[in-house]
Design a protein around this motif. Structure first.
Motif, PDB file in Angstrom:
ATOM      1  N   ALA A  16      21.600  29.820  46.931  1.00  0.00           N
ATOM      2  CA  ALA A  16      21.389  28.388  47.160  1.00  0.00           C
ATOM      3  C   ALA A  16      20.825  28.141  48.562  1.00  0.00           C
ATOM      4  O   ALA A  16      19.899  27.339  48.722  1.00  0.00           O
ATOM      5  CB  ALA A  16      22.697  27.628  46.976  1.00  0.00           C
ATOM      6  N   ARG A  17      21.366  28.833  49.556  1.00  0.00           N
ATOM      7  CA  ARG A  17      20.844  28.686  50.919  1.00  0.00           C
ATOM      8  C   ARG A  17      19.382  29.109  50.992  1.00  0.00           C
ATOM      9  O   ARG A  17      18.569  28.463  51.648  1.00  0.00           O
ATOM     10  CB  ARG A  17      21.672  29.513  51.911  1.00  0.00           C
ATOM     11  N   TYR A  18      19.035  30.182  50.303  1.00  0.00           N
ATOM     12  CA  TYR A  18      17.654  30.667  50.294  1.00  0.00           C
ATOM     13  C   TYR A  18      16.728  29.613  49.691  1.00  0.00           C
ATOM     14  O   TYR A  18      15.674  29.314  50.255  1.00  0.00           O
ATOM     15  CB  TYR A  18      17.591  31.975  49.498  1.00  0.00           C
ATOM     16  N   LEU A  19      17.104  29.055  48.547  1.00  0.00           N
ATOM     17  CA  LEU A  19      16.262  28.046  47.900  1.00  0.00           C
ATOM     18  C   LEU A  19      16.113  26.806  48.770  1.00  0.00           C
ATOM     19  O   LEU A  19      15.015  26.262  48.900  1.00  0.00           O
ATOM     20  CB  LEU A  19      16.839  27.667  46.541  1.00  0.00           C
ATOM     21  N   ILE A  20      17.200  26.373  49.359  1.00  0.00           N
ATOM     22  CA  ILE A  20      17.146  25.195  50.227  1.00  0.00           C
ATOM     23  C   ILE A  20      16.282  25.470  51.450  1.00  0.00           C
ATOM     24  O   ILE A  20      15.483  24.637  51.864  1.00  0.00           O
ATOM     25  CB  ILE A  20      18.567  24.755  50.629  1.00  0.00           C
ATOM     26  N   ARG A  21      16.415  26.661  51.995  1.00  0.00           N
ATOM     27  CA  ARG A  21      15.653  27.034  53.193  1.00  0.00           C
ATOM     28  C   ARG A  21      14.144  26.995  52.947  1.00  0.00           C
ATOM     29  O   ARG A  21      13.372  26.687  53.847  1.00  0.00           O
ATOM     30  CB  ARG A  21      16.087  28.430  53.630  1.00  0.00           C
ATOM     31  N   PHE A  22      13.714  27.310  51.723  1.00  0.00           N
ATOM     32  CA  PHE A  22      12.285  27.337  51.434  1.00  0.00           C
ATOM     33  C   PHE A  22      11.753  26.038  50.855  1.00  0.00           C
ATOM     34  O   PHE A  22      10.585  25.717  51.037  1.00  0.00           O
ATOM     35  CB  PHE A  22      11.960  28.495  50.473  1.00  0.00           C
ATOM     36  N   VAL A  55       8.756  26.531  43.746  1.00  0.00           N
ATOM     37  CA  VAL A  55      10.110  26.920  43.324  1.00  0.00           C
ATOM     38  C   VAL A  55      10.048  28.205  42.495  1.00  0.00           C
ATOM     39  O   VAL A  55      10.872  29.104  42.667  1.00  0.00           O
ATOM     40  CB  VAL A  55      10.789  25.777  42.546  1.00  0.00           C
ATOM     41  N   TYR A  56       9.088  28.298  41.605  1.00  0.00           N
ATOM     42  CA  TYR A  56       8.944  29.485  40.758  1.00  0.00           C
ATOM     43  C   TYR A  56       8.767  30.748  41.602  1.00  0.00           C
ATOM     44  O   TYR A  56       9.468  31.743  41.407  1.00  0.00           O
ATOM     45  CB  TYR A  56       7.747  29.302  39.820  1.00  0.00           C
ATOM     46  N   PHE A  57       7.827  30.726  42.536  1.00  0.00           N
ATOM     47  CA  PHE A  57       7.579  31.912  43.353  1.00  0.00           C
ATOM     48  C   PHE A  57       8.695  32.159  44.359  1.00  0.00           C
ATOM     49  O   PHE A  57       8.959  33.303  44.725  1.00  0.00           O
ATOM     50  CB  PHE A  57       6.217  31.817  44.043  1.00  0.00           C
ATOM     51  N   THR A  58       9.343  31.113  44.798  1.00  0.00           N
ATOM     52  CA  THR A  58      10.488  31.289  45.692  1.00  0.00           C
ATOM     53  C   THR A  58      11.592  32.049  44.985  1.00  0.00           C
ATOM     54  O   THR A  58      12.181  32.973  45.543  1.00  0.00           O
ATOM     55  CB  THR A  58      10.999  29.922  46.183  1.00  0.00           C
ATOM     56  N   ILE A  59      11.870  31.681  43.740  1.00  0.00           N
ATOM     57  CA  ILE A  59      12.898  32.381  42.970  1.00  0.00           C
ATOM     58  C   ILE A  59      12.446  33.802  42.645  1.00  0.00           C
ATOM     59  O   ILE A  59      13.230  34.748  42.738  1.00  0.00           O
ATOM     60  CB  ILE A  59      13.238  31.591  41.695  1.00  0.00           C
TER      61      ILE A  59
END
Length: 103
Positions: A16-22, A55-59
Motif C-alpha cells: 500500500a505504501r508503494y502504491l501511494i508513493r507512486f 497504476v497497472y505498471f506500478t503494480i
C-alpha cells in the motif's frame, strides 16, 4: 537505517505504501485536465487514460523496484518472498507430519 528500510519494503502495509508513493503525487497533475473547457467527462477520461496505465505498471513493477531498493541498501532480496516461503514450509511440515515422508 536498514531496519527502517526493511520494514518499509517488506513490512506490514508495504504494498500500500508503494502504491501511494507512486500514484498520489501524480493526482494533482492529472487534476489539471479538469481545467480544460468542455464537459466534465472529457477531463475525467483524459485523467483515466494516464492514471490506469500508471497504476497497472506500478503494480507490475512493484517487486522489481522493491528488490532493487533492498539491494541498494545492502539487504537480501529474498526478504520479499520470506512470507510466502514460510507458508510453503509450514504446509510442507504439516503434510509430512500427517503423511510421512514420501521419498
Amino acid at each position: 537505517m536498514q531496519d527502517w528500510v526493511r520494514d518499509d519494503l517488506v513490512g506490514t502495509g508495504a504494498q500500500a505504501r508503494y502504491l501511494i508513493r507512486f500514484t498520489l503525487p501524480v493526482v494533482p497533475l492529472l487534476a489539471l485536465f479538469l481545467l480544460i473547457p468542455g464537459p466534465l467527462w472529457i477531463g475525467l477520461a483524459m485523467m483515466a487514460l494516464l492514471f490506469i496505465p500508471l497504476v497497472y505498471f506500478t503494480i507490475a513493477l512493484m517487486n522489481v523496484y522493491r528488490r532493487h531498493r533492498l539491494l541498494v541498501h545492502g539487504l537480501d532480496p529474498a526478504l520479499l518472498n520470506a512470507d510466502a516461503q514460510a507458508r510453503v514450509d509450514r504446509t510442507r511440515e504439516d503434510y509430512e507430519r500427517r503423511h510421512g515422508r514420501l521419498y
